[in-house]
Design an enzyme around this catalytic site. Structure first.
Site, short mmCIF file in Angstrom:
data_model
loop_
_atom_site.label_atom_id
_atom_site.label_comp_id
_atom_site.label_asym_id
_atom_site.label_seq_id
_atom_site.Cartn_x
_atom_site.Cartn_y
_atom_site.Cartn_z
N ASN A 110 0.82 -1.21 0.00
CA ASN A 110 0.00 0.00 0.00
C ASN A 110 0.86 1.26 0.00
OD1 ASN A 110 -2.78 1.06 0.22
ND2 ASN A 110 -2.10 1.85 2.20
N GLY A 111 1.93 1.23 -0.79
CA GLY A 111 2.86 2.36 -0.77
C GLY A 111 2.72 3.33 -1.91
N GLY A 112 1.77 3.07 -2.83
CA GLY A 112 1.67 3.88 -4.04
C GLY A 112 0.84 5.13 -3.88
N LYS A 123 -3.11 6.12 -2.93
CA LYS A 123 -3.97 5.69 -4.02
C LYS A 123 -5.12 4.83 -3.53
CE LYS A 123 -3.69 3.24 -8.45
NZ LYS A 123 -2.78 2.48 -9.35
N HIS A 216 8.44 -3.49 -3.55
CA HIS A 216 8.23 -4.91 -3.27
C HIS A 216 9.48 -5.61 -2.75
CE1 HIS A 216 4.29 -6.13 -5.36
NE2 HIS A 216 4.27 -4.84 -5.18
N ASN A 244 -0.91 -6.41 -4.48
CA ASN A 244 -0.99 -4.95 -4.53
C ASN A 244 -2.39 -4.49 -4.13
OD1 ASN A 244 1.65 -4.73 -5.44
ND2 ASN A 244 1.04 -4.72 -7.60
N ASP A 246 -4.04 -2.11 -5.28
CA ASP A 246 -4.85 -1.64 -6.40
C ASP A 246 -5.25 -2.75 -7.37
OD1 ASP A 246 -2.46 -2.14 -7.69
OD2 ASP A 246 -2.26 -0.15 -8.59
N LYS A 377 -4.50 1.08 -12.90
CA LYS A 377 -3.31 1.89 -13.10
C LYS A 377 -3.61 3.19 -13.84
CE LYS A 377 -0.65 -1.34 -11.37
NZ LYS A 377 -0.05 -1.19 -10.02
#
Length: 489
Positions: A110-112, A123, A216, A244, A246, A377
């Site tokens: 959950n780093g995006g 995000k 990752h 991920n 997302d 994305k």
């Protein structure tokens, strides 16, 4: 400036050689800079920051050493995996009971930030379906499993310094629900200058632009040094499902879990069949009698077309992983994984946790249905998810039975729809696309309410023009241009 990305596969690319005396001088200089950085850290976090800088120092030293020992990929030694190395999903056991779920934990990367969609915060806080966010759907999925099967599957969120504070704020709303949520922050590494290979930041408090999250590839180290791995094992958890945040198709699958238990596999990677949209995706290969993850960055220009071809490489990595936690503990206690290095000049999250497959016993792939790979994305992906093609069931996306074909339509929205703030006002309501095969939209285009799109629809507004698709309009196999000029396709 250039930054490092850590992963656990070997990078077979030509590198400029660094002489041993130059390497020694660079390593000493970097160590001195990192020690100075640690001294500038707030005393309350200095110990944890020192652990991160020591880890980065080892990474930096290995990078310099690898410049002296170049290793290149021998294309002739690459083999496609067989059916024992990549097992079809249809061969897995049929499971309906709760077996194994009591020993499972779920981790979401959950780093995006979703900067490509113009999102400034985490995000996973974006609303994607029926007013619910990525995190809302993830929590509903896990909570449903806990309630339906009377188990306690914990949810773990691996954040980055970009998303950690946002995530802590967001998860407060789930406090009354039947789910245990843990967050941990992956490492923060300094970017380095391309010319000198030395760290960019001068102080631990320097702006975020001088740092990067390893992505990752930092998963395993972060699970250890944050104590999360030991805590999960102490709670009796033996298996970890990683994906991920997302990817809305990445839900817990009991058939895969049971296969992992029955086969004594220490690591499973979900792969799925390539389409034209996936030709750059990493793929599983057999190399020197071991399973490895091959990324396009490792492929020489002479073989890029071969890599993209589905003749030899028919599958790609979905980033859905299943890990035996006892095996991970054994590997990390035994010295850890020799995390190889990707050098990346852009601020992207390209580290691949799946490349750790070579470190585990009886590790293999599972060729899963495409429905388990539904990443968001772009706003084109978001339109598909928001449409009538999918409905929600306990946080899971199910394709409508009214859809005649199992595949989803191809949607290509132009630059006017690129950012979420541009995308949202261009639709009074998301069109009905249950019978759509292909949609291309370019230029200044707006959609009214109750619009229906079928077959192949192309809408082109030239520069200086604006097209408004009226309320209730039905477009089937049509090219729309100019002032609503329509051509049958």
């Amino acid at each position: 400036m250039t930054l490092f990305k850590t992963t656990s596969f070997r990078r077979f690319r030509r590198r400029k050689t660094v002489r041993p005396n130059e390497r020694s001088a660079m390593a000493k200089s970097t160590q001195s800079d990192l020690s100075r950085l640690v001294r500038t850290a707030d005393p309350a976090v200095r110990k944890a920051f020192d652990v991160e800088m020591r880890s980065f120092s080892k990474l930096h030293a290995r990078y310099l050493a690898e410049k002296e020992n170049r290793e290149e990929l021998d294309w002739d030694r690459i083999k496609s995996p067989d059916d024992k190395q990549v097992i079809p999903y249809s061969h897995l056991p049929q499971i309906t009971g709760p077996e194994g779920l009591s020993k499972l934990a779920v981790l979401k990367v959950n780093g995006g930030l979703g900067t490509s969609m113009g999102i400034s915060g985490a995000k996973s806080a974006l609303e994607v379906k029926d007013g619910l966010t990525f995190l809302d759907l993830i929590v509903r999925q896990v909570e449903h499993l806990n309630t339906a099967h009377k188990v306690d599957i914990p949810l773990i969120l691996m954040t980055s310094f970009n998303t950690h504070d946002d995530t802590l704020r967001i998860i407060k709303k789930y406090v009354s629900q039947r789910i245990s949520i843990t967050t941990f922050n992956q490492s923060r590494y300094p970017k380095i200058w391309k010319e000198t290979l030395q760290p960019c930041p001068k102080y631990a408090s320097d702006d975020k632009k001088h740092w990067y999250p390893p992505g990752h590839g930092d998963l395993y180290e972060s699970l250890v040094h944050t104590g999360v791995l030991d805590r999960l094992l102490a709670e009796g958890k033996e298996y970890l499902f990683v994906s991920n945040s997302d990817n809305l198709g990445a839900v817990v699958d009991q058939r895969i879990l049971q296969h992992m238990i029955d086969s004594d596999a220490e690591f499973l990677m979900e792969v799925t069949d390539k389409t034209k949209a996936d030709v750059k995706g990493g793929t599983l290969i057999e190399y020197d009698s071991s399973m490895r993850l091959l990324e396009i960055a490792q492929v020489s220009p002479d073989h890029v077309d071969d890599f993209k071809s589905v003749r030899k490489f028919k599958i790609f990595n979905t980033n859905n992983l299943w890990i035996n936690l006892k095996a991970l503990k054994r590997i990390m206690d035994g010295g850890g994984m020799d995390m190889d290095i990707i050098v990346n000049p852009k601020m992207t999250d390209n580290g691949q946790a799946g490349a750790a497959i070579k470190h585990f016993n009886n590790a293999h792939g599972i060729n899963v249905p495409r429905s388990r790979f539904l990443p968001v994305k772009s706003c084109s992906d978001l339109l598909l998810i928001k449409s009538d093609i999918y409905s929600l069931q306990n946080g899971r996306l199910d394709m409508s039975e009214s859809r005649m074909f199992g595949s989803v339509p191809v949607i290509k929205l132009g630059d006017h729809f690129k950012k979420i703030t541009d995308f949202q006002p261009r639709f009074k309501k998301i069109p009905n696309i249950i019978d759509l095969d292909h949609l291309t939209v370019t230029g200044d285009v707006y959609f009214g309410r109750d619009v229906t799109l079928r077959g192949t629809v192309i809408v082109v507004a030239n520069e200086g023009q604006r097209i408004d698709i009226p309320d209730g309009c039905v477009l089937e196999n049509r090219l729309v241009s100019g002032n609503l000029n329509m051509t049958e396709l």
